[in-house]
Write an enzyme that holds these catalytic residues in place. Structure first.
Site, PDB file in Angstrom:
ATOM      1  N   HIS A 430      40.154  56.398  35.377  1.00 44.50           N
ATOM      2  CA  HIS A 430      39.579  55.116  35.106  1.00 44.50           C
ATOM      3  C   HIS A 430      39.386  55.028  33.492  1.00 44.50           C
ATOM      4  CE1 HIS A 430      38.016  53.875  38.921  1.00 44.50           C
ATOM      5  NE2 HIS A 430      38.076  55.287  39.143  1.00 44.50           N
ATOM      6  N   LYS A 618      29.037  43.430  29.571  1.00 42.64           N
ATOM      7  CA  LYS A 618      29.736  44.989  29.933  1.00 42.64           C
ATOM      8  C   LYS A 618      29.275  45.823  29.045  1.00 42.64           C
ATOM      9  CE  LYS A 618      33.696  43.007  28.378  1.00 42.64           C
ATOM     10  NZ  LYS A 618      34.548  43.207  29.404  1.00 42.64           N
ATOM     11  N   ARG A 619      29.351  47.138  29.389  1.00 42.67           N
ATOM     12  CA  ARG A 619      28.936  48.178  28.579  1.00 42.67           C
ATOM     13  C   ARG A 619      29.237  48.054  27.144  1.00 42.67           C
ATOM     14  NH1 ARG A 619      25.664  52.718  30.881  1.00 42.67           N
ATOM     15  NH2 ARG A 619      26.567  53.989  29.111  1.00 42.67           N
ATOM     16  N   LYS A 624      35.535  48.154  23.404  1.00 45.09           N
ATOM     17  CA  LYS A 624      35.321  46.565  23.909  1.00 45.09           C
ATOM     18  C   LYS A 624      35.381  45.567  22.993  1.00 45.09           C
ATOM     19  CE  LYS A 624      33.522  48.954  28.053  1.00 45.09           C
ATOM     20  NZ  LYS A 624      34.234  48.322  29.351  1.00 45.09           N
ATOM     21  N   THR A 726      36.353  44.791  35.354  1.00 45.47           N
ATOM     22  CA  THR A 726      36.187  44.100  36.824  1.00 45.47           C
ATOM     23  C   THR A 726      35.144  42.915  36.527  1.00 45.47           C
ATOM     24  OG1 THR A 726      34.449  45.938  36.935  1.00 45.47           O
ATOM     25  CG2 THR A 726      36.739  46.133  38.419  1.00 45.47           C
ATOM     26  N   LYS A 730      35.126  38.962  38.042  1.00 45.54           N
ATOM     27  CA  LYS A 730      34.018  38.335  38.499  1.00 45.54           C
ATOM     28  C   LYS A 730      33.936  37.017  37.847  1.00 45.54           C
ATOM     29  CE  LYS A 730      32.221  42.857  39.386  1.00 45.54           C
ATOM     30  NZ  LYS A 730      31.603  44.085  38.909  1.00 45.54           N
TER      31      LYS A 730
HETATM   32  C1  26W Z   1      31.198  61.001  30.071  1.00 44.79           C
HETATM   33  C2  26W Z   1      31.107  60.719  31.705  1.00 44.79           C
HETATM   34  C3  26W Z   1      31.986  59.574  31.870  1.00 44.79           C
HETATM   35  C4  26W Z   1      33.267  59.317  31.329  1.00 44.79           C
HETATM   36  C5  26W Z   1      33.748  58.151  31.703  1.00 44.79           C
HETATM   37  C6  26W Z   1      31.245  58.761  32.923  1.00 44.79           C
HETATM   38  C7  26W Z   1      31.854  57.534  33.440  1.00 44.79           C
HETATM   39  C8  26W Z   1      33.317  57.425  32.964  1.00 44.79           C
HETATM   40  C9  26W Z   1      33.953  56.157  33.227  1.00 44.79           C
HETATM   41  C10 26W Z   1      35.440  56.705  33.824  1.00 44.79           C
HETATM   42  C11 26W Z   1      34.209  55.100  32.559  1.00 44.79           C
HETATM   43  C12 26W Z   1      34.199  53.777  33.490  1.00 44.79           C
HETATM   44  O1  26W Z   1      33.536  53.084  34.036  1.00 44.79           O
HETATM   45  N1  26W Z   1      35.371  53.163  33.323  1.00 44.79           N
HETATM   46  C13 26W Z   1      35.693  51.938  33.561  1.00 44.79           C
HETATM   47  O2  26W Z   1      36.151  52.048  35.183  1.00 44.79           O
HETATM   48  C14 26W Z   1      36.333  50.692  35.460  1.00 44.79           C
HETATM   49  C15 26W Z   1      36.693  50.671  37.166  1.00 44.79           C
HETATM   50  O3  26W Z   1      38.103  51.330  37.124  1.00 44.79           O
HETATM   51  C16 26W Z   1      37.451  49.899  34.745  1.00 44.79           C
HETATM   52  O4  26W Z   1      37.683  48.801  35.303  1.00 44.79           O
HETATM   53  C17 26W Z   1      37.039  49.717  33.225  1.00 44.79           C
HETATM   54  O5  26W Z   1      38.191  49.315  32.533  1.00 44.79           O
HETATM   55  C18 26W Z   1      37.005  51.447  32.764  1.00 44.79           C
HETATM   56  O6  26W Z   1      36.417  51.420  31.602  1.00 44.79           O
END
Ligand code: 26W
Length: 881
Positions: A430, A618-619, A624, A726, A730
């Site tokens: 992701h 978004k975050r 971003k 995503t 939406k």
């Molecule tokens: C540090 C731990 C950590 C690292 C990465 C926790 C969580 C993450 C995730 C991979 C970050 C995340 O949420 N990525 C997002 O995933 C979405 C679902 O696929 C995508 O639509 C987003 O573009 C992506 O940033």
């Protein structure tokens, strides 16, 4: 993978049991091996007692075949509710507080789900002659951002009207109940919400699936903005959230950490001893997942950590009055599932986080293997009957943990175990951000999970041998690909090599995985790599959140699109229908009024619903580029100050975002946005033309109100960095028009709606690659007076706070590179396209056309479609009969 003769088997259980008469000695610990009791038989363990079933003789039997039997009359429902309120809550319908009504009604709906789940499982076994009739899907994820459940469950079970009828007698509406429910905020952002949308799609399409995660006591923090600065408060969601959780003690598993580990050789191969390990219980809490138009009820199983041993409570210390010492061990166990780590896409690396990962993975894998063995009496057909999906690398220890279970508990040899495991696991990536790729200190792994470490070393050794055959002599390349190197365990490499399938989450992102991040793996095993573009639970995000628009679509194309998202595309036929266009615009306005009222409740300020709502939600992360949005706002503000009588339609900029607590730069950007808003608010003339608002504590529930109110959707990440997005989908499905870069799923949105219905700007991913090396933001700053003025304003500050740090970030090379996400490079094109989009907005006919096309063409971004692709191409399974 090539086989060799090195075996790490524990002789005690080496016999391979292939008969159905399960050799229980070979199965996991006795407690774990107990057969699952049916949900209905085990009774409710949620905080409120379950109501007794007031089964009238005339009611038809509630079975799988007879779905209609679940429908009850208002009188029957009221009778069940009255009984539950009296016996379970010591109150009655007339005097119960609305929170109690919420709990009681949710409890009844949960009970109905349990009944349906039970019938579904029964029918499945019947169809498969005692074993499940299709492959089981297990989706393991550290995050499931579920939000609220009651509204969604009522929609799916088609019980909203019934509840509305019942509530009328109290002059209440279903919305009054929804407002009582806390969000299950068990996720950070995109990845967690995606997992939740996928559970919905799995159940709605009849797949038999179980999600696995952690029952965090505290979900993602509550955000408070204090003088523009993000502060974090604990999110204690359980008191209101318990009603959906069904504790299942009988499915408790034990997870071991640490201990004294030694390996030794015998004629039978390598053996080991592990003594003095720290053992914790993983106790499951099941949340039942309803599907729309589906009789299938799936499960989200959330593990809670508890102390495993009564001796963990130190009675002697207690007797001596040392209470904190008495409970030390217990507390240590409970700590594991206490709180969700609030970081995404930034480096974390805390030991407790690794512990959480292994805790979740070990309990889930034990559960999966136990289920399989119970059904089939063998693991030889494991990969034919089971698909395990790991959501990013966080559950990557699934791979060595399954190896451990196969070898140590079921007596498999390495090669046979590996054959099964590597054909069962699939992995979704992701993110391509280097800082988010998990790496764990090798020593921490070795000490915390010595047996797993030993297996990892062996995976690493064999992998090196295999790669030596693919890339002979190319040690540099091989070192780059291995799961262990330079004192670190690299979870992404482990995930790729141990999975049968690796996918990205948008077409562009999946290409980047092959060309860049996992290029060497792609060369070695190209057949593993594929794409599944993300999707959203469109019934939640359109039908439930925007009922007026959904109703209009019903009246245009009929309601079947609620079952089959492909049909939504037919709405495009109405793009130039003047009456439909007018209605689309007036529904948007109503949604903006609703949002404006909500904002007023928390801020005291109601943005003008006739202004353009420009939304970035978004975050908060550098990539971003909320900062790019802010810079343009500053520039506009400067123009307005120069000419306060500028003839323009008022603009409302809405931001919503949380960020990781230790991400200082992102917090500064939040503060910048807040302070710009504050300064503008002080000037009545300017604020009548533009308003900037930062909405505190963004959540799923807030998004459900915000998405339908957006006119313009900001999707402006630096191309190549946003895996998919995503939120973009939406807002699109709710008829917002996107301004965005060619990044993530924006690329496919552009393809779907055509260039006339989306506003694309900036460098594309390739151009970014080419330009980044020689990028000199300072030159842009020095040569472009508009950019210079905006950047300089950061130094001067807003509402009494200066943002010199952000100015330096953009133009000074104290950072390894100034402006690493190239805000200034894309600034002018961004402004140019914003101008275009605002002109387009004034042409109301054209705007209605664009809005309708966006809604209609969002059909391809339904999670239902994504899940079908996963099932067909990756898991190789179909819906249960
Ligand atoms: C540090 C731990 C950590 C690292 C990465 C926790 C969580 C993450 C995730 C991979 C970050 C995340 O949420 N990525 C997002 O995933 C979405 C679902 O696929 C995508 O639509 C987003 O573009 C992506 O940033």
């Amino acid at each position: 993978m090539r086989k060799n003769n090195f075996t790490t088997t524990k002789p005690a259980n080496r016999k391979l049991t292939t008969e159905k008469s399960a050799d229980k000695a070979a199965a996991p610990a006795a407690k774990a091996a107990a057969p699952v009791k049916s949900a209905a038989a085990s009774g409710s363990t949620s905080s409120a007692p379950a109501a007794s079933v007031s089964s009238e003789k005339s009611e038809p039997e509630k079975t799988w075949e007879n779905a209609a039997a679940y429908k009850v009359s208002k009188e029957t429902f009221r009778a069940e509710l009255d009984e539950l309120l009296e016996l379970g809550f010591h109150t009655d319908f007339e005097s119960a507080p609305v929170e109690t009504l919420y709990k009681a009604i949710a409890t009844l709906i949960n009970k109905q789900l349990k009944r349906r789940r039970f019938e579904f499982q029964k029918a499945r076994r019947k169809a498969g002659k005692n074993v499940p009739d299709t492959k089981k899907i297990y989706y393991i994820s550290m995050e499931f951002l579920m939000g609220q459940s009651l509204k969604n469950n009522l929609y799916n079970l088609d019980e909203t009207d019934l509840v509305a009828e019942v509530l009328k007698d109290r002059k209440l509406t279903p919305q009054d109940l929804y407002d009582c429910e806390p969000d299950a905020g068990l996720g950070n952002g995109g990845l967690g919400r995606l997992a939740a949308c996928y559970m919905d799609a799995l159940a709605s399409q009849g797949y038999d699936a179980v999600g696995f995660s952690i029952r965090y006591e505290y979900g993602l923090f509550k955000q408070k903005i204090v003088d523009g600065w993000q502060a974090e408060l604990p999110d204690n969601w359980l008191p209101g959230g318990y009603v959906w959780l069904n504790r299942r003690d009988e499915d408790t598993f034990k997870v071991s950490f640490y201990g004294d580990y030694e390996e030794y050789w015998t004629d039978d191969g390598l053996k080991y001893n592990l003594n003095n390990a720290e053992v914790v219980d993983a106790v499951p809490y099941d949340m039942l997942i309803s599907g729309a138009n589906s009789r299938v009820v799936d499960t989200l199983r959330l593990w809670k950590s508890e102390s495993s041993n009564d001796n963990d409570f130190d009675m002697a210390s207690f007797n001596n009055g040392d209470f904190s010492r008495a409970a030390q061990k217990e507390n240590r166990a409970h700590l594991i599932s206490k709180v969700l780590y609030p970081a995404d896409n930034v480096e974390e690396g805390k030991e407790l986080r690794l512990k959480q990962q292994y805790f979740m993975v070990s309990a889930s894998c034990q559960n999966i293997v136990r289920n399989h063995f119970r059904d089939y009496g063998t693991l030889d057909n494991f990969s034919d009957k089971v698909a395990i999906h790991i959501n990013d690398t966080h559950p990557a220890l699934t791979i060595p943990e399954l190896m451990r279970i196969f070898m140590d508990e079921y007596g498999y040899e390495w090669d046979d175990a590996w054959e099964q495991v590597s054909k069962t696991v699939s992995y979704t990536n992701h993110t391509v951000l280097a800082e988010a790729l998990e790496k764990w200190n090798e020593d921490i792994v070795r000490v915390m999970m010595p047996r797993i470490y030993s297996i990892l070393k062996e995976i690493d050794r064999r992998f090196r041998e295999d790669m030596e055959e693919v890339f002979p002599g190319d040690e540099g390349k091989i070192d780059w690909m291995t799961p262990i190197a330079q004192g670190q365990v690299r979870m992404a490499n482990l995930s790729v090599l141990g999975s049968q399938s690796v996918n990205g989450v948008s077409a562009l992102h999946s290409e980047i995985l092959k060309d860049d991040l996992f290029h060497d793996f792609y060369l070695a095993t190209p057949e593993k790599f594929t794409n599944v573009t993300n999707g959203i639970a469109y019934r939640r995000w359109l039908c439930q959140s925007n009922p007026k628009l959904a109703g209009l679509i019903d009246s245009c194309i009929g309601p079947d699109y609620r079952k089959n998202a492909d049909l939504l595309e037919k709405f495009a036929d109405f793009a130039d229908d003047p009456s439909v266009g007018e209605q689309v615009l007036s529904i948007k306005r109503e949604n903006k009024v609703r949002m404006s009222n909500l904002i007023k409740k928390t801020t005291g300020i109601a943005p003008d619903p006739d202004s353009i709502f420009i939304v970035q939600a978004k975050r908060l992360h550098e990539y971003k580029r909320q900062l790019l949005n802010a810079l343009r706002i500053i520039s506009r503000y400067q123009k307005l100050k120069e000419n306060p009588d500028l003839d323009m339609r008022p603009e409302t900029y809405l931001f919503a975002a949380k960020t990781a607590p230790n991400y200082y730069l992102a917090k500064s950007i939040i503060q910048l946005i807040c302070k710009i808003g504050e300064e503008i608010e002080k000037d009545p003339k300017i604020r009548s033309k533009m308003r900037v608002m930062f909405l505190e504590n963004y959540s799923v529930t807030m998004a459900e109100h915000l998405m339908p109110a957006a006119d313009i959707s900001e999707q402006i990440s630096l191309a190549g960095k946003e895996a998919s997005g995503t939120g973009n989908m939406k807002m699109m499905i709710n008829g917002a028009v996107t301004i965005g870069t060619m990044d993530g799923a924006n690329v496919e949105m552009h393809e779907a709606v055509g260039g006339d219905n989306i506003f694309i700007f900036g460098q594309n991913a390739e151009e970014v690659q080419d330009n980044l090396r020689s990028y000199d933001s300072r030159r842009l700053y020095e040569t472009d007076p508009v950019i210079k003025a905006a950047v300089d304003a950061l130094g001067t500050g807003f509402a009494g706070t200066d943002f010199n740090n952000l100015k330096q970030y953009l133009i000074q090379k104290t950072y390894s590179i100034a402006d690493p996400y190239m805000c200034l490079a894309d600034f002018n094109d961004y402004c140019r396209v914003h101008k275009e989009i605002q002109d387009a907005y004034e042409d109301r006919k054209r705007w209605a056309h664009m809005s309708i096309i966006n809604t209609a063409k969002a059909s391809r971004f339904a999670a239902d479609r994504s899940i079908r692709e996963y099932a067909d191409n990756i898991w190789h399974t179909k819906p249960a009969e």
